[in-house]
Design a protein around this motif. Structure first.
Motif, short mmCIF file in Angstrom:
data_model
loop_
_atom_site.label_atom_id
_atom_site.label_comp_id
_atom_site.label_asym_id
_atom_site.label_seq_id
_atom_site.Cartn_x
_atom_site.Cartn_y
_atom_site.Cartn_z
N VAL A 184 47.49 7.28 28.45
CA VAL A 184 48.08 7.91 27.27
C VAL A 184 49.16 8.89 27.73
O VAL A 184 48.92 9.70 28.62
N ASN A 185 50.35 8.78 27.15
CA ASN A 185 51.40 9.75 27.46
C ASN A 185 51.81 10.52 26.21
O ASN A 185 52.11 9.94 25.17
N SER A 186 51.72 11.83 26.31
CA SER A 186 52.16 12.75 25.25
C SER A 186 52.70 13.97 25.97
O SER A 186 51.96 14.67 26.66
N SER A 187 53.97 14.23 25.81
CA SER A 187 54.62 15.25 26.62
C SER A 187 54.19 16.67 26.26
O SER A 187 53.88 17.48 27.12
N MET A 188 54.12 16.98 24.95
CA MET A 188 53.99 18.37 24.51
C MET A 188 52.58 18.76 24.07
O MET A 188 52.30 19.94 23.91
N PHE A 189 51.71 17.81 23.84
CA PHE A 189 50.37 18.12 23.34
C PHE A 189 49.33 17.49 24.25
O PHE A 189 49.17 16.27 24.29
N ASN A 190 48.64 18.34 25.00
CA ASN A 190 47.64 17.86 25.95
C ASN A 190 46.39 18.74 25.88
O ASN A 190 46.19 19.65 26.69
N PRO A 191 45.54 18.47 24.88
CA PRO A 191 44.34 19.28 24.68
C PRO A 191 43.24 18.92 25.68
O PRO A 191 43.38 18.00 26.48
N THR A 192 42.15 19.68 25.61
CA THR A 192 40.96 19.38 26.40
C THR A 192 39.78 19.17 25.44
O THR A 192 39.53 20.00 24.59
N PRO A 193 39.05 18.05 25.53
CA PRO A 193 39.26 16.90 26.42
C PRO A 193 40.61 16.22 26.16
O PRO A 193 41.22 16.41 25.12
N SER A 194 41.03 15.43 27.12
CA SER A 194 42.35 14.81 27.07
C SER A 194 42.44 13.77 25.96
O SER A 194 41.43 13.33 25.40
N LEU A 195 43.67 13.37 25.66
CA LEU A 195 43.89 12.34 24.66
C LEU A 195 43.30 11.00 25.10
O LEU A 195 42.81 10.23 24.27
N SER A 196 43.36 10.70 26.39
CA SER A 196 42.76 9.45 26.87
C SER A 196 41.25 9.49 26.69
O SER A 196 40.63 8.48 26.35
N ALA A 197 40.64 10.67 26.90
CA ALA A 197 39.19 10.81 26.66
C ALA A 197 38.87 10.63 25.18
O ALA A 197 37.83 10.07 24.81
N MET A 198 39.78 11.10 24.32
CA MET A 198 39.61 10.93 22.88
C MET A 198 39.55 9.45 22.51
O MET A 198 38.72 9.03 21.69
N VAL A 199 40.39 8.65 23.13
CA VAL A 199 40.40 7.21 22.87
C VAL A 199 39.13 6.55 23.41
O VAL A 199 38.54 5.68 22.77
#
Length: 487
Positions: A184-199
């Motif tokens: 997953v690539n998102s330049s400006m928004f990178n929360p914890t857990p990560s977006l890839s973990a969200m998927v």
């Protein structure tokens, strides 16, 4: 002159074939003159050199085996899906002005109000941007005042990513348990857990999945993600790679008065794409494309390149992305380097010869001679230039000698969806498919720029006459395009 150049390209392209014709004729004439005795002598020599033939056959078999075992695995693009936001998220210039004025009225702090001069600046940018009246922004920014919380940002990203993935899975019928790689690539928004973990959590992907989250790499991160997936698919056998390209607007709308930071508000809009890649040989039959090349160029070692696009705070402590006056020269230099690397990989030999001759002439004879600009249309059929803005599209159209139809996907995407960051090149590819222009064997070139400063390219070849996927983002508006803008 045009006919002479056309003849030149034909002769160079088919040079070896033309040279083979006399040789074939000679061999054919010799073969026809062989009598029965000559054939018997030839068979006699073969029988008495059986050991030599066996060794040659063994060497040939060994070399062939090494080649097939060590050659790069083909990477297939099975399908992809672009997010189409709901109609209520459309934003017009009139609506933008209304919202800005309402926010100005609600703002109790005089120092943080947007002055009339800045508002006029924003309006001029919107008028010249090339964006139409049907682009989208998230619900959080439609609200007055805007809701810029972490929860609202997550809601925006989930809507975009999950919608694109759901449509992709529905079209491909791939079991999520078979996906071995997610990026997953998102330049400006990178929360914890990560977006890839969200998927991973949403689709219950397997525990052994290779999960990657790419942040802070700008609008060219989509091709970086494809390049990473390509490398991973060389290592992990018989699997799928799910690549998601998106950006988040909720947490990144600038609310200050700095003009260099207001530009991003005028261009960036809601969007995202999900792409399914595979190295399974059985997937070739139903895949749309095969990946031919990825070329990445990074000029961040130069201070001007590194700082020309930068997230920072303004004098009032408001965070935004500033653009310096160096961005035009930096972008031009980075694009030139990327094209110089890509050219030898895709251009026909006739173009390489012309480029080499011009280079030698300029280097040793006359340095005032202009550099030869290769004709990329002899190697590329479709161009997907990142819809970063009218100026970027205009510049590449001019420098590459393209026709209006070549940049039509980019201009149409900018007008209909705005700058959707790293996913814009997928809306452009979808446009080409929707117009019925992608034929078997056609090559498509995706090129995008990003902060840092980067220019990245990906070249694909169509494996069939590609039809638009179900629920294409252009399904309900294709007949309106291309549009003519009087700017």
């Amino acid at each position: 002159m045009a006919n002479v150049k056309l003849l030149y390209h034909y002769l160079i392209t088919h040079f070896f074939k033309l040279c083979l014709l006399p040789l074939i004729a000679l061999v054919a004439s010799k073969a026809s003159s062989l009598d029965q005795e000559d054939l018997q002598n030839l068979w006699f020599h073969l029988q008495h050199n059986i050991l030599t033939l066996t060794i040659l056959f063994a060497v040939l078999t060994f070399v062939s085996a090494i080649y097939f075992l060590t050659r790069p695995r083909p990477v297939y693009l099975v399908d992809y899906s672009c997010h189409l936001p709901p109609p209520h998220q459309k934003i017009t210039v009139k609506k933008i002005v209304e919202n800005v004025n309402k926010n100005r009225e609600l703002d109790a702090s005089h120092n943080s109000k947007i002055p009339e001069s800045s508002l006029d600046f924003v309006l001029r940018l919107l008028e010249r941007s090339g964006l139409g009246e049907e682009t989208y922004i998230p619900d959080s920014l439609l609200n007055v005042p805007p809701i810029q919380t972490m929860a609202a940002a997550r809601e925006e990203t989930e809507q975009v990513i999950f919608n694109a993935i759901d449509n992709l899975l529905a079209n491909t019928k791939v079991n999520t348990r078979d996906i071995g790689i997610i990026i997953v690539n998102s330049s400006m928004f990178n929360p914890t857990p990560s977006l890839s973990a969200m998927v991973v959590n949403k689709y219950k992907l397997r525990s052994t999945i290779k999960s990657f989250n790419i942040g802070g790499m700008g609008c060219s991160a989509g091709i970086i993600a494809i390049d990473l997936a390509k490398d991973l698919l060389q290592v992990h056998k018989n699997t799928y790679a799910l690549v998601i390209s998106t950006e988040n607007l909720t947490r990144n709308m600038y609310v200050g008065n700095n003009r260099s930071m207001l530009v991003a508000n005028c261009l960036f809009r809601l969007g995202g794409a999900a792409i399914l890649l595979s190295n399974k040989s059985g997937e070739r039959r139903r895949s749309k494309y095969k990946l031919l090349h990825t070329v990445r160029t990074h000029t961040g070692a130069d201070d001007k390149s590194f700082r020309c696009v930068q997230q920072e705070d303004d004098d009032m402590g408001k965070t935004g992305v500033s653009l310096t006056k160096d961005i035009t020269s930096v972008a031009s230099r980075t694009i030139t380097k990327n094209i110089a690397t890509l050219g030898p990989l895709v251009l026909p030999i006739s173009e390489k010869i012309l480029f080499f001759i011009t280079y030698i002439h300029k280097k040793f004879v006359n340095d005032k001679v202009k550099h030869y600009i290769p004709d990329f249309k002899r190697a590329i059929d479709h161009f997907c230039i990142h819809a970063g803005g009218r100026a970027l599209i205009d510049e590449l159209e001019k420098n590459l000698g393209l026709l209006p139809i070549d940049v039509e996907p980019s201009r149409s995407t900018l007008h209909r969806f705005g700058n959707t960051s790293s996913s814009s090149i997928w809306y452009e590819l979808a446009y080409t498919e929707a117009k019925g222009r992608m034929k078997k064997g056609n090559k498509a070139w995706q090129i995008a720029l990003g902060s840092g400063f980067k220019c990245n390219s990906a070249v694909w070849v169509a494996l069939c006459d590609v039809k638009p996927s179900v629920n294409s983002p252009w399904e309900h508006c294709l007949d309106k395009y291309p549009v003519k803008l009087d700017l």
